[in-house]
Design an enzyme around this catalytic site. Structure first.
Site, PDB file in Angstrom:
ATOM      1  N   TYR A  64       0.855  -1.200   0.000  1.00  0.00           N
ATOM      2  CA  TYR A  64       0.000   0.000   0.000  1.00  0.00           C
ATOM      3  C   TYR A  64       0.886   1.243   0.000  1.00  0.00           C
ATOM      4  O   TYR A  64       1.482   1.606   1.014  1.00  0.00           O
ATOM      5  CB  TYR A  64      -0.932   0.021   1.221  1.00  0.00           C
ATOM      6  CG  TYR A  64      -1.917  -1.127   1.287  1.00  0.00           C
ATOM      7  CD1 TYR A  64      -2.219  -1.890   0.164  1.00  0.00           C
ATOM      8  CD2 TYR A  64      -2.566  -1.453   2.478  1.00  0.00           C
ATOM      9  CE1 TYR A  64      -3.125  -2.945   0.226  1.00  0.00           C
ATOM     10  CE2 TYR A  64      -3.474  -2.501   2.547  1.00  0.00           C
ATOM     11  CZ  TYR A  64      -3.738  -3.249   1.413  1.00  0.00           C
ATOM     12  OH  TYR A  64      -4.639  -4.288   1.485  1.00  0.00           O
ATOM     13  N   GLY A 216     -17.906  -2.261  -0.291  1.00  0.00           N
ATOM     14  CA  GLY A 216     -17.880  -2.209  -1.762  1.00  0.00           C
ATOM     15  C   GLY A 216     -16.549  -1.742  -2.309  1.00  0.00           C
ATOM     16  O   GLY A 216     -16.345  -1.735  -3.515  1.00  0.00           O
ATOM     17  N   GLY A 217     -15.638  -1.297  -1.439  1.00  0.00           N
ATOM     18  CA  GLY A 217     -14.306  -0.890  -1.893  1.00  0.00           C
ATOM     19  C   GLY A 217     -14.351   0.390  -2.702  1.00  0.00           C
ATOM     20  O   GLY A 217     -14.944   1.382  -2.280  1.00  0.00           O
ATOM     21  N   PHE A 218     -13.769   0.336  -3.915  1.00  0.00           N
ATOM     22  CA  PHE A 218     -13.671   1.551  -4.738  1.00  0.00           C
ATOM     23  C   PHE A 218     -15.018   1.930  -5.360  1.00  0.00           C
ATOM     24  O   PHE A 218     -15.194   3.041  -5.836  1.00  0.00           O
ATOM     25  CB  PHE A 218     -12.594   1.379  -5.815  1.00  0.00           C
ATOM     26  CG  PHE A 218     -11.223   1.193  -5.222  1.00  0.00           C
ATOM     27  CD1 PHE A 218     -10.556   2.253  -4.624  1.00  0.00           C
ATOM     28  CD2 PHE A 218     -10.615  -0.058  -5.223  1.00  0.00           C
ATOM     29  CE1 PHE A 218      -9.302   2.088  -4.044  1.00  0.00           C
ATOM     30  CE2 PHE A 218      -9.360  -0.238  -4.648  1.00  0.00           C
ATOM     31  CZ  PHE A 218      -8.706   0.836  -4.060  1.00  0.00           C
TER      32      PHE A 218
HETATM   33  N1  LIG Z   1      -6.474  -8.815   0.658  1.00  0.00           N
HETATM   34  C1  LIG Z   1      -6.676  -8.012  -0.356  1.00  0.00           C
HETATM   35  O1  LIG Z   1      -6.377  -8.333  -1.498  1.00  0.00           O
HETATM   36  C2  LIG Z   1      -7.303  -6.675  -0.093  1.00  0.00           C
HETATM   37  C3  LIG Z   1      -7.837  -5.941  -1.158  1.00  0.00           C
HETATM   38  C4  LIG Z   1      -8.440  -4.735  -0.880  1.00  0.00           C
HETATM   39  C5  LIG Z   1      -8.511  -4.259   0.422  1.00  0.00           C
HETATM   40  N2  LIG Z   1      -7.971  -4.977   1.452  1.00  0.00           N
HETATM   41  C6  LIG Z   1      -8.071  -4.503   2.858  1.00  0.00           C
HETATM   42  O2  LIG Z   1      -9.440  -4.345   3.164  1.00  0.00           O
HETATM   43  C7  LIG Z   1      -9.688  -3.074   3.738  1.00  0.00           C
HETATM   44  C8  LIG Z   1     -11.100  -2.615   3.425  1.00  0.00           C
HETATM   45  O3  LIG Z   1     -11.267  -2.408   2.045  1.00  0.00           O
HETATM   46  P1  LIG Z   1     -11.373  -0.960   1.403  1.00  0.00           P
HETATM   47  O4  LIG Z   1     -10.908   0.062   2.362  1.00  0.00           O
HETATM   48  O5  LIG Z   1     -10.716  -1.004   0.086  1.00  0.00           O
HETATM   49  O6  LIG Z   1     -12.910  -0.839   1.070  1.00  0.00           O
HETATM   50  P2  LIG Z   1     -14.243  -0.605   1.948  1.00  0.00           P
HETATM   51  O7  LIG Z   1     -13.944  -0.699   3.391  1.00  0.00           O
HETATM   52  O8  LIG Z   1     -15.282  -1.479   1.378  1.00  0.00           O
HETATM   53  O9  LIG Z   1     -14.648   0.876   1.548  1.00  0.00           O
HETATM   54  C9  LIG Z   1     -13.807   1.959   1.746  1.00  0.00           C
HETATM   55  C10 LIG Z   1     -14.450   3.147   1.046  1.00  0.00           C
HETATM   56  O10 LIG Z   1     -15.661   3.478   1.724  1.00  0.00           O
HETATM   57  C11 LIG Z   1     -15.656   4.846   2.070  1.00  0.00           C
HETATM   58  N3  LIG Z   1     -16.295   5.006   3.377  1.00  0.00           N
HETATM   59  C12 LIG Z   1     -15.998   4.341   4.517  1.00  0.00           C
HETATM   60  N4  LIG Z   1     -16.804   4.728   5.520  1.00  0.00           N
HETATM   61  C13 LIG Z   1     -17.624   5.681   4.998  1.00  0.00           C
HETATM   62  C14 LIG Z   1     -18.667   6.459   5.543  1.00  0.00           C
HETATM   63  N5  LIG Z   1     -19.045   6.340   6.826  1.00  0.00           N
HETATM   64  N6  LIG Z   1     -19.308   7.329   4.717  1.00  0.00           N
HETATM   65  C15 LIG Z   1     -18.950   7.439   3.425  1.00  0.00           C
HETATM   66  N7  LIG Z   1     -17.965   6.720   2.845  1.00  0.00           N
HETATM   67  C16 LIG Z   1     -17.303   5.844   3.628  1.00  0.00           C
HETATM   68  C17 LIG Z   1     -14.208   5.259   2.126  1.00  0.00           C
HETATM   69  O11 LIG Z   1     -14.090   6.639   1.797  1.00  0.00           O
HETATM   70  P3  LIG Z   1     -13.520   7.703   2.873  1.00  0.00           P
HETATM   71  O12 LIG Z   1     -12.058   7.513   2.885  1.00  0.00           O
HETATM   72  O13 LIG Z   1     -13.961   9.014   2.316  1.00  0.00           O
HETATM   73  O14 LIG Z   1     -14.178   7.393   4.179  1.00  0.00           O
HETATM   74  C18 LIG Z   1     -13.580   4.382   1.052  1.00  0.00           C
HETATM   75  O15 LIG Z   1     -13.665   4.981  -0.197  1.00  0.00           O
HETATM   76  C19 LIG Z   1      -8.594  -2.203   3.120  1.00  0.00           C
HETATM   77  O16 LIG Z   1      -8.385  -1.008   3.828  1.00  0.00           O
HETATM   78  C20 LIG Z   1      -7.420  -3.155   3.115  1.00  0.00           C
HETATM   79  O17 LIG Z   1      -6.781  -3.116   4.383  1.00  0.00           O
HETATM   80  C21 LIG Z   1      -7.396  -6.188   1.206  1.00  0.00           C
END
Ligand SMILES: NC(=O)c1ccc[n+]([C@@H]2O[C@H](COP(=O)([O-])OP(=O)(O)OC[C@H]3O[C@@H](n4cnc5c(N)ncnc54)[C@H](OP(=O)(O)O)[C@@H]3O)[C@@H](O)[C@H]2O)c1
Length: 288
Positions: A64, A216-218
């Protein structure tokens, strides 16, 4: 014994007790998970807030940034509180275009484990996930050489526990025959439920399942059913999505990502939402 007021309580990963509500640090890096954050102080504040609110499970990876989130975690939180467990991943590098080329040969894995130790400022990594597959998801194929390499590093005392990520059920089983697997980190959320069977099987074995992209991620989760249930409960769709995951199975650990301390607080409060059996039946229609 860790007690927590965070929604979901705690789970034991190997011998490590963590709060089921954790934090995923990926969103703290720059756009496309490359480079530094636009708001460095804000990123450090999110990490400190997570720990202040009682979170004891932070997910990261040397990929990252690369290295950006590990360095932020170290700057914000080192020396680490005893209860905090930082989980990292190896098995992918970054290229100039921001791609995630696999790096699962033994030498790359060893290098990555050492890079994680160095950038996080640790002598031992609590938990290392072997990231498999590619950006499109899990891919079949043997994990033996890569997982044996990590098991060897574990025997050397550099890693406490092992997990796999972006893995098929067959790969989980193959890894388990080599060394204990304490968690599986795959993509899963209300709308993406390919791992339903795997989650139930792991729950039966006492193995944690850590969904990535819980919101939902991105591309944020969008569903008319989700919006309807959220409106009825006077909650946000994100709250419903997180509360649903905590209800889905006791072995599910949350690592929602955010670059905002306000969103982090909102998500913790939201995950405590109580869902009725009728809500669950309705939400079940989204991903089936
Ligand atoms: N093992 C793998 O291959 C892999 C792949 C992807 C991710 N990961 C891990 O999984 C974790 C979670 O995935 P992720 O962060 O990509 O996706 P996520 O948790 O599904 O979503 C994160 C997104 O949601 C938004 N968000 C979160 N809380 C919010 C709220 N209360 N209101 C509005 N928007 C909100 C964030 O924007 P804001 O920043 O504006 O809040 C961000 O754009 C990652 O951080 C990473 O550590 C692992």
């Amino acid at each position: 014994m860790l007690t927590t007021s965070l929604p979901g309580g705690t789970w034991t990963l190997g011998g490590l007790t963590v709060t089921r509500f954790g934090y995923g640090a990926m969103q703290l890096a720059g756009p496309g998970v490359m480079g530094p954050p636009a708001d460095r102080d804000g990123a450090l504040a999110v990490l400190r807030t997570a720990v202040e609110l009682g979170i004891t499970h932070i997910d990261t990876s040397a990929a990252y940034g690369p290295l950006v989130t590990n360095e932020l975690i170290r700057e914000a939180l080192h020396p680490y509180p005893e209860a905090l467990h930082i989980v990292t991943k190896v098995g992918a590098n970054r290229d100039q275009q921001g791609g995630w080329p696999p790096a699962r040969d033994p030498e790359s894995l060893r290098r990555s484990v050492h890079k994680n130790l160095e950038t996080l400022g640790l002598d031992v990594l609590d938990l290392v996930n072997l990231r498999l597959g590619d950006a499109t998801g899990p891919r079949p194929g043997s994990v033996a050489e890569a997982f044996e390499t990590l098991a060897d590093l574990q025997r050397q005392g550099l890693i406490r526990h092992l997990g796999v990520s972006n893995a098929t059920a067959e790969q989980v089983a193959e890894a388990q025959a080599i060394a204990p697997v304490v968690c599986v980190q795959n993509m899963y959320n209300l709308a993406h439920r390919r791992d339903d069977e795997l989650i139930d099987a792991l729950a039966g074995q006492g193995v944690a399942y850590v969904p990535f992209f819980p919101l939902g991620g991105f591309s944020p989760l969008q569903s008319s059913v989700l919006s309807r249930v959220a409106a009825r409960l006077e909650a946000t769709p994100m709250s419903v999505a997180l509360a649903w995951l905590l209800r889905r199975s006791p072995n599910i650990l949350l690592i929602p990502g955010t670059s905002s301390a306000a969103h982090l607080r909102e998500n913790i409060a939201g995950a405590a939402l109580s869902l009725s059996d009728d809500d669950l039946v309705e939400l079940d229609t989204i991903g089936r």
